[in-house]
Design a protein around this motif. Structure first.
Motif, mmCIF file in Angstrom:
data_model
loop_
_atom_site.group_PDB
_atom_site.id
_atom_site.type_symbol
_atom_site.label_atom_id
_atom_site.label_comp_id
_atom_site.label_asym_id
_atom_site.label_seq_id
_atom_site.Cartn_x
_atom_site.Cartn_y
_atom_site.Cartn_z
ATOM 1 N N GLY A 220 0.786 -1.224 0.000
ATOM 2 C CA GLY A 220 0.000 0.000 0.000
ATOM 3 C C GLY A 220 0.817 1.274 0.000
ATOM 4 N N ARG A 221 2.124 1.200 0.222
ATOM 5 C CA ARG A 221 2.953 2.407 0.172
ATOM 6 C C ARG A 221 2.907 3.006 -1.240
ATOM 7 N NH1 ARG A 221 8.710 0.812 1.676
ATOM 8 N NH2 ARG A 221 8.028 -1.227 0.890
ATOM 9 N N THR A 222 2.701 4.312 -1.282
ATOM 10 C CA THR A 222 2.444 4.985 -2.557
ATOM 11 C C THR A 222 3.306 6.235 -2.668
ATOM 12 O OG1 THR A 222 0.156 4.216 -2.489
ATOM 13 C CG2 THR A 222 0.649 6.009 -4.009
ATOM 14 N N SER A 223 3.843 6.482 -3.857
ATOM 15 C CA SER A 223 4.611 7.703 -4.122
ATOM 16 C C SER A 223 4.357 8.137 -5.553
ATOM 17 C CB SER A 223 6.109 7.477 -3.894
ATOM 18 O OG SER A 223 6.602 6.480 -4.776
ATOM 19 N N SER A 224 4.585 9.432 -5.823
ATOM 20 C CA SER A 224 4.388 9.946 -7.184
ATOM 21 C C SER A 224 5.579 10.793 -7.600
ATOM 22 C CB SER A 224 3.104 10.767 -7.282
ATOM 23 O OG SER A 224 3.171 11.921 -6.473
ATOM 24 N N THR A 225 5.836 10.805 -8.896
ATOM 25 C CA THR A 225 6.945 11.565 -9.472
ATOM 26 C C THR A 225 6.463 12.279 -10.724
ATOM 27 O OG1 THR A 225 8.560 9.936 -8.685
ATOM 28 C CG2 THR A 225 9.261 11.424 -10.457
ATOM 29 N N THR A 226 6.791 13.560 -10.856
ATOM 30 C CA THR A 226 6.566 14.292 -12.101
ATOM 31 C C THR A 226 7.825 14.164 -12.942
ATOM 32 O OG1 THR A 226 5.088 15.863 -11.012
ATOM 33 C CG2 THR A 226 6.023 16.533 -13.124
ATOM 34 N N TYR A 227 7.720 13.545 -14.115
ATOM 35 C CA TYR A 227 8.918 13.230 -14.893
ATOM 36 C C TYR A 227 9.201 14.236 -16.012
ATOM 37 C CZ TYR A 227 5.747 11.114 -18.376
ATOM 38 O OH TYR A 227 4.763 10.904 -19.320
ATOM 39 N N TRP A 228 8.325 15.241 -16.186
ATOM 40 C CA TRP A 228 8.531 16.229 -17.267
ATOM 41 C C TRP A 228 7.809 17.500 -16.903
ATOM 42 C CZ3 TRP A 228 5.116 18.758 -20.619
ATOM 43 C CH2 TRP A 228 5.669 19.358 -21.754
ATOM 44 N N ARG A 229 8.399 18.640 -17.271
ATOM 45 C CA ARG A 229 7.757 19.944 -17.093
ATOM 46 C C ARG A 229 8.015 20.792 -18.333
ATOM 47 N NH1 ARG A 229 9.301 18.590 -11.849
ATOM 48 N NH2 ARG A 229 7.693 18.972 -10.251
ATOM 49 N N LEU A 230 7.182 21.803 -18.527
ATOM 50 C CA LEU A 230 7.446 22.758 -19.602
ATOM 51 C C LEU A 230 8.814 23.391 -19.380
ATOM 52 C CD1 LEU A 230 4.062 24.705 -19.913
ATOM 53 C CD2 LEU A 230 4.946 22.984 -21.482
ATOM 54 N N PRO A 231 9.617 23.545 -20.425
ATOM 55 C CA PRO A 231 10.920 24.195 -20.245
ATOM 56 C C PRO A 231 10.756 25.681 -19.989
ATOM 57 C CG PRO A 231 10.493 23.818 -22.572
ATOM 58 C CD PRO A 231 9.365 23.156 -21.822
ATOM 59 N N GLU A 232 11.738 26.254 -19.336
ATOM 60 C CA GLU A 232 11.760 27.715 -19.183
ATOM 61 C C GLU A 232 12.400 28.329 -20.422
ATOM 62 O OE1 GLU A 232 13.001 29.357 -15.510
ATOM 63 O OE2 GLU A 232 12.057 27.774 -14.305
ATOM 64 N N ALA A 233 12.026 29.566 -20.704
ATOM 65 C CA ALA A 233 12.466 30.226 -21.943
ATOM 66 C C ALA A 233 13.967 30.481 -21.930
ATOM 67 C CB ALA A 233 11.706 31.524 -22.129
ATOM 68 N N GLY A 234 14.600 30.237 -23.073
ATOM 69 C CA GLY A 234 16.013 30.554 -23.271
ATOM 70 C C GLY A 234 16.166 31.460 -24.472
ATOM 71 N N ASP A 235 17.116 31.138 -25.363
ATOM 72 C CA ASP A 235 17.295 31.967 -26.555
ATOM 73 C C ASP A 235 16.490 31.401 -27.713
ATOM 74 O OD1 ASP A 235 18.761 29.874 -27.778
ATOM 75 O OD2 ASP A 235 20.629 30.596 -26.892
ATOM 76 N N ASP A 236 16.539 32.087 -28.847
ATOM 77 C CA ASP A 236 15.706 31.734 -29.995
ATOM 78 C C ASP A 236 16.533 31.054 -31.079
ATOM 79 O OD1 ASP A 236 13.468 31.469 -31.516
ATOM 80 O OD2 ASP A 236 13.403 33.544 -32.209
ATOM 81 N N SER A 237 17.478 30.218 -30.659
ATOM 82 C CA SER A 237 18.342 29.548 -31.634
ATOM 83 C C SER A 237 17.927 28.088 -31.768
ATOM 84 C CB SER A 237 19.798 29.639 -31.188
ATOM 85 O OG SER A 237 19.969 29.023 -29.930
ATOM 86 N N GLY A 238 18.587 27.389 -32.674
ATOM 87 C CA GLY A 238 18.336 25.956 -32.814
ATOM 88 C C GLY A 238 17.314 25.649 -33.886
#
Length: 587
Positions: A220-238
């Motif tokens: 019954g032991r339970t845990s949760s993990t968020t494995y992805w988030r929206l990236p924060e803004a950087g430069d406009d290259s790539g």
């Protein structure tokens, strides 16, 4: 085998006491998901673990990929598509001998090799449950943007899960009571501003949030993990946007059945249709609404712009148009009733009809343009966005304080209105916690709340018709591109225009008339005919509406005989709430 499916299951904890879910309960839950998977059913049980699966076959139409699937000590039930499963299969060939050509087996072997870190390698939309018999651990996992749903109820004795809440309610250990806090919040701020991703409107029933892995051990032991988030803004290259979006459309066309595309004549659906046409012939589906007399509306804006695109693309586009009625019946209200959410938008009846049109063409998969507005600034030219979030031509951070109340339902009871301040604070506090400039934060909020609601109802309604909806703008590399750059990349302040990067990417591929078409919201049916239809329906069932204790506590209903005087949105919401509560009571 790519397949849009339904999954269900239960884990009974070690030394559990009292009532617990059984294999027969999971079989009933699985049967309730038959519309999600009419092509096959599978059940599996082992020492307190019960899995069920319904299959809608899209790629790999044989039985070698039947689920639940077991390989060694791992067993999985899986709903969704991995668009990169062939690449992953190549990476795993040296470690495993594959018995099928399915993405299900690739996912199972990927987990066996890389463990939970396998989810970082997945590209697609998915929700799955995986049982590790060696570790006696259940993992529930949902895709990054939450396109595929997964709900669960955890008691002291067990956890039960399913693709739909209605299926969960087939299990007698799941409670059947409304979550009044959740319902009040959604009435005060709308279902598009729910900031708690775990919450449903049924007490004790939780939604697994997007990009989340829930781990439940047999004790019954339970845990949760968020494995992805929206990236924060950087430069406009790539990398530029067009190659990413083209690749997204191309990969989502993979199927052993025909794939179609919705075409409204707007920028988003036109971009998807044009990019799909680059890979071959495409079936495009356009839907319009009848006029106030129920007749064909002629050539309205959606039809005119969609026909312009079809002419621009030339041969190879099989274009179908459908006219939907304005009237709403009680059967329509019931058909769009999702037990996980408060249905506060009458247009869901018409969205369901759109998917029915795809099914009537004999098709199983459709590309859908949802997601671009929330990720690329699509609403910045809309008057209600400027009034209640941010006018990019004249920024004012205080405008957003009006956002929650601007989406409030009308005709609410005094008891519900007492919670106005707390509901507003929940939304605004969450907004303040997000990174970026004011307009960027507003769009991050929309991804977390409005987009989550959009994909929830799109998947639910598509699956009601046994149709798989795919969303090229929600391919996670595309979403990451949108937020990894300064959000101003999507905006043009002097003309109050959004989706600038998308317009630039599609310049030359779409006609200028489509590129420069102002943003239009998903259309309503003809309001006069709709109001008459809903008013008559409410009047026919007025005694039941007044007698329902939930409806009576949430709404300030007019005196008997006056219910037709309510506006369209209130009529719809009262009827939808009544039918939802009735279904909950009789589940």
């Amino acid at each position: 085998m790519f397949s849009g499916c339904g999954i269900a299951g239960a884990l009974v904890f070690d030394d559990a006491g009292g009532p617990v879910p059984t294999a027969a309960d999971v079989a009933r839950m699985t049967d309730a998901l038959a519309h999600r998977g009419p092509d096959g059913e599978g059940l599996w049980s082992d020492r307190g673990v019960h899995f069920g699966h319904r299959r809608l076959s899209i790629v790999g139409l044989g039985d070698t990929g039947a689920q639940p699937m077991t390989r060694d000590h791992l067993t999985i039930v899986y709903n969704g598509e991995l668009y990169n499963f062939r690449e992953l299969r190549e990476q795993l060939r040296g470690d495993f001998v594959f018995e099928s050509g399915t993405d299900t087996e690739v996912l199972l072997r990927a987990w066996q090799k890389w463990g939970p870190a396998a989810v970082d390698r997945l590209r697609g939309m998915f929700a799955f449950a995986l049982w590790d018999g060696r570790e006696r651990t259940l993992s529930l996992v949902r895709d990054r943007l939450g396109v595929k749903p997964l709900y669960f109820h955890r008691s002291d004795s067990a956890i039960v899960f399913a693709s739909e809440v209605d299926a969960l309610l087939r299990c007698p250990t799941v409670p059947r009571a409304p979550d009044l806090d959740a319902i009040r919040h959604r009435l005060l701020c709308s279902s598009t501003l729910e900031v708690d991703p775990w919450r449903t409107v049924v007490s004790g029933v939780r939604a697994l949030p997007p990009a989340t892995r829930l781990t439940v051990r047999s004790d019954g032991r339970t845990s949760s993990t968020t494995y992805w988030r929206l990236p924060e803004a950087g430069d406009d290259s790539g990398t530029e946007l067009l190659p990413l979006l083209s690749d997204s459309v191309r990969t989502m066309l993979m199927a052993d059945v025909p794939v179609s595309a919705f075409l409204s004549g707007g920028l988003d659906s036109s971009a998807i249709t044009a990019l799909a046409r680059q890979s071959g012939d495409v079936t495009a589906v356009t839907v319009a609404y009848a006029d106030e007399h129920g007749a064909d509306p002629g050539v309205n804006d959606d039809l005119r712009f969609s026909q312009a695109l079809v002419e621009h693309l030339g041969a190879g586009v099989d274009h179908h148009t459908f006219v939907q009625p304005n009237a709403v019946t009680l059967a329509d209200v019931d058909a769009v009733c999702d037990m996980a959410a408060l249905n506060d938008d009458v247009r869901h009846v018409n969205i369901l009809a759109n998917y029915r049109s795809v099914r009537d063409l004999g098709l199983t998969v459709v590309l859908n343009g949802q997601g671009a507005d929330e990720t690329m600034g699509g609403y910045v030219g809309r008057p209600n966005f400027i009034a209640n979030i941010m006018d990019i031509g004249a920024p004012d951070d205080t405008r957003v304080n009006r956002l929650p109340s601007s989406r409030s339902a009308g005709g609410l009871s005094a008891e519900v209105l007492r919670y106005r301040g707390g509901a507003d604070r929940d939304v605004l506090d969450f907004l303040k916690s997000l990174p970026g400039t004011g307009v960027e934060r507003a769009h991050r909020l929309l991804v977390h709340t409005q987009l989550a609601r959009v994909v929830q109802f799109e998947d639910f309604l598509a699956m009601r018709m046994s149709i798989e909806a795919r969303f090229p703008f929600l391919d996670h590399p595309v979403v990451e591109w949108c937020f990894a750059r300064p959000f101003e990349r999507h905006l043009r302040a002097d003309t109050r225009q959004g989706k600038v990067a998308l317009r630039e990417a599609m310049r030359g591929l779409l006609p200028d008339t489509v590129l420069d078409r102002p943003k239009a919201v998903f259309p309503y049916p003809e309001l006069g005919a709709l109001h008459r239809s809903l008013g008559e329906l409410a009047a026919d069932h007025e005694p039941e509406l007044h007698a329902d204790p939930l409806v009576a506590s949430l709404f300030a209903l007019p005196d008997k005989g006056e219910i037709k005087s309510l506006p369209v949105d209130s009529l719809w919401l009262v009827l939808a709430t009544w039918r939802w509560h009735s279904r909950l009571q009789h589940a």
